[in-house]
Structures are given as structure tokens and as C-alpha cells.
Enzyme design. Structure first.
Site, PDB file in Angstrom:
ATOM      1  N   LEU A  33       2.736  -6.253   2.061  1.00 12.73           N
ATOM      2  CA  LEU A  33       1.655  -7.212   1.782  1.00 12.73           C
ATOM      3  C   LEU A  33       0.350  -6.827   1.788  1.00 12.73           C
ATOM      4  CD1 LEU A  33       3.173 -10.112   4.259  1.00 12.73           C
ATOM      5  CD2 LEU A  33       3.573  -9.906   1.824  1.00 12.73           C
ATOM      6  N   HIS A  37      -1.664 -10.985  -1.492  1.00 13.49           N
ATOM      7  CA  HIS A  37      -0.583 -12.009  -0.914  1.00 13.49           C
ATOM      8  C   HIS A  37      -1.394 -12.724   0.082  1.00 13.49           C
ATOM      9  CE1 HIS A  37       2.014  -8.180  -1.730  1.00 13.49           C
ATOM     10  NE2 HIS A  37       2.822  -9.389  -2.568  1.00 13.49           N
TER      11      HIS A  37
END
Ligand code: AMP
Length: 280
Positions: A33, A37
Site C-alpha cells: 500500500l 491506495h
């Protein structure tokens, strides 16, 4: 934050949440991530009672020569990021849970699956739409958030959701970029710092194209200019530069009012994609 591995358990939680009258926001990811994200997670947390994030490196969307086995999987860091950003449920299914030995059902959106990324990644979108439909059936979200960085994917998923009567509203979220303009991606980790810097030129060439499109420059020349400037980046191998209608993804004509200009280019053998939406 609860971590759920079992799809049935996840589905039960989703049903219970709906019964309580609470809305579910969903952010499907493959992990590693980053701020891109996180922007989707923040949007979901802001607009829904409950947010579910999934992390699943989906084997069936990778081609045999692609990076499935070396795709980054920093799960501890990802968990911390989710916790910090107020995710309620982190769904972490195993491949065996989603695709058993006799798995045989696939979802394919024909119309958009023959050009752009579909050409060099045969079967990729079929893998994406299959896993996304499974995830939507498990999580049953009211809203699902996708990045416009993967523009073709976003259009395909929106079409799939409409065609198959999913109740989920599909929302596209803006591209988050590094300081130099490079679109954030889990794959940027494969680039050396020097080439990460050079890859900032992808966005610069798109910005110039946006200006040119606004001034009604010939679209073939715009595409040619982008190719020229991408080719100046050492190691660059262009996959495609395409100018298409931003909604239908049909090839743009000179008269098309709003287009998406999309590129895919390998730098240091890392496949990078980016795009920009432009209007006259
Ligand atoms: P991935 O983990 O690459 O499958 O991406 C999960 C979701 O995050 C997809 O909807 C992507 O489009 C989105 N995403 C990835 N990178 C970015 C970015 N730089 N900006 C916005 N969204 C992104």
C-alpha cells in the site's frame, strides 16, 4: 481493525452490517500500500459507516511471464497502514479459498478487452473482473473505490457492475503522484532512484499533450510527440500511446471533445501505466 481470511466469514459480517442498516465501503487492492491506495481508503472511510480493504495478489490476472511471484507483499506494513487509516475489516483471503481445484467460472467484459493493456496482457482483465465480481459478492459493498490510474480497469469494472446488476456504486478516484509526477504504483519499487526520477517525464509528456489537445492540435501528432519524448528516457520500451474517448474508450477522432490519453511503457523492464483526461 479485524483481519478476516475466510470468505464465508467476511460475507457473514457483510450481511450483518447491512442488517444493522450500516453502509459498507470497499477498497480492493493487491497490497504494498502507498498513498494512492490510502487516498481510496480515506474516501471510503469518509463516505461509509464501515470500510473493508482487501489485499489479494490475484494469480489469474498475471500472465506466465509477469511478476506474480516477485510482486511485493509487505503485509505487516500494510496492516499498520490500514489500522492507522481506520479500516474496520482487512480481508486477506488465500488463493485456495477463492479458487479451489475445480474452479471454472470467469467473468469477461468483451467490449473493452481488445485494446490498450489487453493486447500485451492477454487474459489480464478477465482475471481482474473475475476476482472483483467474487469480492463484490463476498463483501457486498454499497460503494467500491478504484483508482483512475488503472483507467481501462475502472471503465471495465464500471461496465461489468452495470451489466451484471451489482448493487455496488463504482467510484473512480484521482491519480496520486510522486513529487516528480510519476504515478504512484507498487511496481515503482522495482525502479532505481535514478530511473524513478527519469520516469517523471511520463507525466510531463502527458501534461504537454493535454495543452496540445486543448489547442486542437492533430491527435496523431500529439501521440507521436508523446512517443518521441518517452523514447528519450533510457531503457524505455513503449507498449502503447493511445487517445480514446474518455467514456466509451473508442478510438478518438479529431472532433472528440473529451479524451483519455493513456500510455504504457517499460522502463528498466518495469511496466508503468499512466493517463490524463483532457477536454477541448
Ligand atoms: P493495486 O493494488 O495495484 O491492484 O491497486 C488497487 C487500487 O488502487 C486500484 O483501484 C488502483 O487503481 C488504485 N491505485 C493504484 N495506484 C494508484 C494511484 N497512484 N492513485 C490512485 N489510485 C491508485
Amino acid at each position: 481493525m479485524k483481519v478476516i481470511k475466510n470468505p464465508l466469514q467476511m460475507q457473514k459480517i457483510a450481511l450483518l452490517t447491512a442488517k444493522k442498516g450500516k453502509s459498507i465501503g470497499f477498497v480492493p487492492t493487491m497490497g504494498a500500500l502507498h498513498e494512492g491506495h490510502i487516498s481510496l481508503i480515506k474516501k471510503s472511510v469518509k463516505s461509509n459507516d464501515i470500510t473493508v480493504v482487501s489485499i489479494f495478489v490475484n494469480p489469474i490476472q498475471f500472465g506466465p511471464k509477469e511478476d506474480f511471484s516477485k510482486y511485493p507483499r509487505p503485509i505487516l506494513n500494510d496492516k499498520n497502514i490500514c489500522k492507522k487509516n481506520k479500516v474496520d475489516f482487512l480481508f486477506l483471503p488465500d488463493a485456495d479459498n477463492l479458487y479451489d481445484k475445480n474452479y471454472s467460472t470467469y467473468v469477461e467484459v468483451n467490449k473493452y478487452s481488445q485494446f490498450m493493456c489487453a493486447v500485451s496482457r492477454p487474459g489480464h482483465f478477465k482475471g481482474v473482473t473475475t476476482v472483483v465480481s467474487k469480492l463484490l459478492n463476498i463483501v457486498m459493498p454499497d460503494n467500491a473505490y478504484f483508482g483512475l490510474k488503472d483507467y481501462q480497469q475502472y471503465v471495465i469494472i464500471k461496465k461489468m457492475s452495470a451489466d451484471l446488476n451489482f448493487k455496488t456504486k463504482i467510484t473512480g478516484c484521482p491519480i496520486v503522484r510522486e513529487k516528480n509526477g510519476l504515478a504512484m504504483s507498487s511496481r515503482n519499487k522495482y525502479l532505481t532512484p535514478e530511473y524513478k526520477e527519469k520516469a517523471g517525464n511520463i507525466f510531463k509528456s502527458l501534461l504537454k499533450a493535454k495543452q496540445d489537445f486543448k489547442s486542437n492540435k492533430n491527435i496523431k501528432s500529439i501521440a507521436a510527440d508523446i512517443k518521441k519524448s518517452l523514447n528519450k528516457i533510457e531503457t524505455a520500451i513503449i507498449d502503447y500511446v493511445e487517445i480514446r474517448d474518455w467514456q466509451t474508450l473508442e478510438a478518438a477522432k479529431q472532433s472528440t471533445k473529451t479524451v483519455v490519453i493513456a500510455v504504457a511503457v517499460k522502463i528498466q523492464n518495469v511496466r508503468l501505466i499512466d493517463n490524463i483526461v483532457c477536454s477541448k
